[in-house]
Design a protein around this motif. Structure first.
Motif, PDB file in Angstrom:
ATOM      1  N   UNK A  49      33.441  37.017  47.354  1.00 12.72           N
ATOM      2  CA  UNK A  49      34.514  37.359  46.413  1.00 12.72           C
ATOM      3  C   UNK A  49      33.872  37.731  45.081  1.00 12.72           C
ATOM      4  N   UNK A  50      34.263  38.890  44.540  1.00 16.94           N
ATOM      5  CA  UNK A  50      33.639  39.394  43.319  1.00 16.94           C
ATOM      6  C   UNK A  50      34.623  39.387  42.159  1.00 16.94           C
ATOM      7  N   UNK A  51      34.265  38.679  41.086  1.00 19.73           N
ATOM      8  CA  UNK A  51      35.159  38.570  39.946  1.00 19.73           C
ATOM      9  C   UNK A  51      34.345  38.728  38.650  1.00 19.73           C
ATOM     10  N   UNK A  52      34.984  38.522  37.499  1.00 21.03           N
ATOM     11  CA  UNK A  52      34.314  38.543  36.192  1.00 21.03           C
ATOM     12  C   UNK A  52      35.224  37.841  35.203  1.00 21.03           C
ATOM     13  N   UNK A  53      34.624  37.282  34.149  1.00 20.44           N
ATOM     14  CA  UNK A  53      35.466  36.579  33.167  1.00 20.44           C
ATOM     15  C   UNK A  53      36.443  37.530  32.484  1.00 20.44           C
ATOM     16  N   UNK A  54      36.015  38.799  32.246  1.00 21.95           N
ATOM     17  CA  UNK A  54      36.883  39.732  31.504  1.00 21.95           C
ATOM     18  C   UNK A  54      37.982  40.395  32.334  1.00 21.95           C
ATOM     19  N   UNK A  55      38.010  40.171  33.647  1.00 24.04           N
ATOM     20  CA  UNK A  55      39.111  40.732  34.443  1.00 24.04           C
ATOM     21  C   UNK A  55      40.358  39.897  34.151  1.00 24.04           C
ATOM     22  N   UNK A  56      41.213  40.460  33.335  1.00 21.31           N
ATOM     23  CA  UNK A  56      42.396  39.726  32.874  1.00 21.31           C
ATOM     24  C   UNK A  56      43.448  40.726  32.412  1.00 21.31           C
ATOM     25  N   UNK A  57      44.732  40.372  32.521  1.00 20.81           N
ATOM     26  CA  UNK A  57      45.784  41.308  32.084  1.00 20.81           C
ATOM     27  C   UNK A  57      45.712  41.606  30.593  1.00 20.81           C
ATOM     28  N   UNK A  58      45.186  40.659  29.785  1.00 18.57           N
ATOM     29  CA  UNK A  58      45.080  40.886  28.341  1.00 18.57           C
ATOM     30  C   UNK A  58      43.928  40.060  27.793  1.00 18.57           C
ATOM     31  N   UNK A  59      43.529  40.399  26.555  1.00 15.79           N
ATOM     32  CA  UNK A  59      42.348  39.772  25.958  1.00 15.79           C
ATOM     33  C   UNK A  59      42.496  38.260  25.795  1.00 15.79           C
ATOM     34  N   UNK A  60      43.736  37.788  25.654  1.00 14.68           N
ATOM     35  CA  UNK A  60      43.901  36.337  25.471  1.00 14.68           C
ATOM     36  C   UNK A  60      43.988  35.592  26.817  1.00 14.68           C
ATOM     37  N   UNK A  61      43.699  36.300  27.902  1.00 14.39           N
ATOM     38  CA  UNK A  61      43.720  35.635  29.211  1.00 14.39           C
ATOM     39  C   UNK A  61      42.363  35.734  29.925  1.00 14.39           C
ATOM     40  N   UNK A  62      41.287  35.699  29.141  1.00 15.04           N
ATOM     41  CA  UNK A  62      39.941  35.749  29.736  1.00 15.04           C
ATOM     42  C   UNK A  62      39.825  34.636  30.787  1.00 15.04           C
ATOM     43  N   UNK A  63      39.244  34.964  31.925  1.00 20.29           N
ATOM     44  CA  UNK A  63      39.123  33.975  32.996  1.00 20.29           C
ATOM     45  C   UNK A  63      40.268  34.042  33.992  1.00 20.29           C
ATOM     46  N   UNK A  64      41.238  34.927  33.740  1.00 22.93           N
ATOM     47  CA  UNK A  64      42.413  35.039  34.620  1.00 22.93           C
ATOM     48  C   UNK A  64      41.999  35.267  36.077  1.00 22.93           C
ATOM     49  N   UNK A  65      41.084  36.246  36.283  1.00 21.99           N
ATOM     50  CA  UNK A  65      40.699  36.619  37.649  1.00 21.99           C
ATOM     51  C   UNK A  65      39.899  35.499  38.328  1.00 21.99           C
TER      52      UNK A  65
END
Ligand SMILES: NC(=O)c1ccc[n+]([C@@H]2O[C@H](COP(=O)([O-])OP(=O)(O)OC[C@H]3O[C@@H](n4cnc5c(N)ncnc54)[C@H](OP(=O)(O)O)[C@@H]3O)[C@@H](O)[C@H]2O)c1
Length: 296
Positions: A49-65
């Motif tokens: 599974x490939x993710x990243x901290x910056x994959x998020x709907x908005x800047x205030x949701x870092x870590x979303x993914x």
């Protein structure tokens, strides 16, 4: 699915394709759908599974993914220890602005935050994109510090040239466990990086392997040779693209993004497609597209 071992990438086996989890953090994406699709993938034998901290709907949701990955794994009743979770650090977001921070302080802090979001020490943390305001050698050493601090089981780099690969291997004392670079019918650069990965027996994770969301929809029209071969073997142009990539190197691991079970199923099935030398030669001669989906 066939599996193969990459000793430096992980002590675990990696499936022939991984899943790019990024699309499940688009604005409005449903967590329930994400969990359902990811469970389908895991139950079908996909082990990366490939993710990243910056994959998020908005800047205030870092870590979303990363949280999506955590939810999927927490709710999954399969063998968690067989799964390789790859995350990436080194990009930052503020409002609509994306920046890079390759400082040791940031990379350590981000790695710790990724581990907290995921709920475990990531199998692999990659340096996402080189911070051009700092010497790369310093950033490569900072990734060693991330590993030494116990914040990542293994480390690697994303979006690097062959020269940067060589520098990173030198500065880390040969610790690179995987590379994540763009590669698709649209974008064919980095053959020299792929060759180095094969030489060093580490994984080359091919991002946006279908050329990203827009190319993926129209792949057969944009790249007629892929459609022609697809017609010959009774497959889709997208399946041919994934199989063609996979056959480029034993190190190759395409990481397509899916938001549906149907596309996940079709991508997994593509690994069983047989292509002749003549078909591969025709696919190799297909002209590349409009450059990178996310230019450096
Ligand atoms: N390291 C980096 O800098 C970087 C940059 C970009 C992306 N990435 C990684 O690469 C992953 C994949 O990239 P991506 O999502 O941009 O692009 P992609 O995988 O090239 O394309 C994704 C699109 O392909 C469609 N698709 C997938 N399998 C298909 C199939 N068998 N038949 C037809 N359509 C299919 C999906 O459709 P549905 O949505 O309908 O399922 C989705 O719209 C990301 O999730 C992320 O993890 C890394």
């Amino acid at each position: 699915m066939q599996k193969f071992s990459k000793p430096n990438t992980s002590t675990k086996l990696i499936s022939e394709i991984g899943v790019g989890v990024m699309p499940f953090s688009r604005p409005g994406a449903s967590l329930d759908v994400a969990v359902e699709v990811l469970h389908y993938c895991l139950n079908s034998g996909i082990s990366l599974l490939n993710t990243a901290d910056v994959y998020a709907p908005s800047a205030d949701q870092i870590g979303h993914n990363e949280n999506v990955v955590r939810e999927a794994l927490d709710q999954w009743d399969g063998e968690r220890e067989n799964i390789v979770v790859v995350t990436k650090n080194g990009l930052t977001r503020e409002g609509t602005q994306w920046s890079r921070n390759g400082s040791k302080e940031h990379l350590l802090r981000a790695a710790e935050a990724s581990g907290k979001k995921l709920g475990f020490v990531p199998d692999l943390i990659l340096h996402h994109r080189i911070d051009r305001t700092r010497p790369f050698a310093e950033q490569a050493k900072a990734m060693v510090a991330v590993h030494q601090a116990g914040l990542a089981k293994r480390i690697g780099f994303s979006n690097v040239t062959a020269l940067e690969y060589d520098i990173a291997q030198q500065e880390t004392g040969g610790m690179i466990a995987a590379i994540e670079n763009e590669r698709s019918p649209r974008f064919r650069d980095h053959t020299d990086v792929l060759e180095r990965c094969a030489r060093d027996e580490i994984a080359f994770l091919a991002w946006s392997p279908l050329g990203g969301e827009n190319d993926a929809k129209n792949l057969g029209e944009l790249y007629p040779k892929f459609q022609q071969v697809a017609n010959e073997v009774g497959a889709t142009a997208q399946q041919i693209a994934l199989r063609w990539l996979k056959l480029q190197s034993p190190s190759m691991v395409p990481i397509p993004g899916f938001t549906k079970i149907s596309t996940a199923k079709s991508s997994i099935a593509s690994m069983d497609i047989k292509l002749t030398d003549d078909q591969l030669a025709r696919l190799n001669s297909s002209p590349a597209g409009d450059g990178s989906v996310y230019p450096d």
